[in-house]
Write an enzyme that holds these catalytic residues in place. Sequence first.
Site: not given
Length: 322
Positions: A56-58
């Site tokens: 889900t990071y960036r």
Amino acid sequence: MPYTTLGRSGLRVSRACLGTMNFGTDPQAPTPEPEARRIVGAFLDAGHNLIDTADTYRGGTSEEIVGRAVAHRRADVVLATKGAAPQGDGPNHRGLSRAHLTRALEASLRRLGTDYVDLYQCHVPDPGTPIEETMAALDDFVRSGKVRYLGCSNFTAAGIVAAQWAADRSGGTPFVSLQASYSLIARGIEEEIVPVCERYGLGVLAYSPLGSGVLAGRYRRGAPPAAGSRLAEWAAMPSPMARSFVAGLLADRHFDIADEVGAVAAELGTTAPTVALAWINRRPEVTSVILGPRSAEHLEANLAGLDFDLPAAAEARLTAYP
């Protein structure tokens, strides 16, 4: 370089872990790819080996950047990622079901450019999925060779016990780690979660060791978060939970603790972030401290903080601060 085993396993990890939430390719990303690759190189060259990311990071671009940055020295890296976050609008595109985790892992492997991850973690609990289903799916990942070890993030003490029991009943693979927020302003895990981790063989990976910047002096009492800061980004989210989280972080009590950290730092002739990092690095329950640098210079300062020799009296004073 000191290494320690991750929980009840033989996997040896560095006391510093590189968190990569800031890495991204979008214009708003705090750390663009060239600087991110510089950070990864400096971290590995310093002898550290644990790198943590998430799908889900960036929007997944953190995984892509990390994968490219470690490709030429993959065998030297303990590569960790996480799954559970929404990856689409459908009801089966989120959570800890076998259906979602199978797709999520395959997508993470593609973005990371690798055929296995060393540590695969459940990013958040999923009360809508039986823990037996989750642990069985994760065990299949290990047996397939796509995952080496399993961990969780943000689980409660009861959730950890349920997961370990489920793995034990089926003869499956248990968790060996927990990621949890832990700092001088976030010590809630000490009462129940840390003892459970010790009992059931989980190492603790401490994230937000600077209290999301509060202990580093990035925010001011009674003032809104500065534009461009992580807390300003969260405060602007439509989610009431996000706004409530920011308000909780900026509580007067936390600024009182930050002031005490600053006072100790001034007496020792160093900085508040150095003192806060040195304190958490001395906690016996912590296996590795997750750092989230935005630049190579920021990484260097963070690593120096972990190496700082905090006097026992200063440590005791901060630990006992009312």
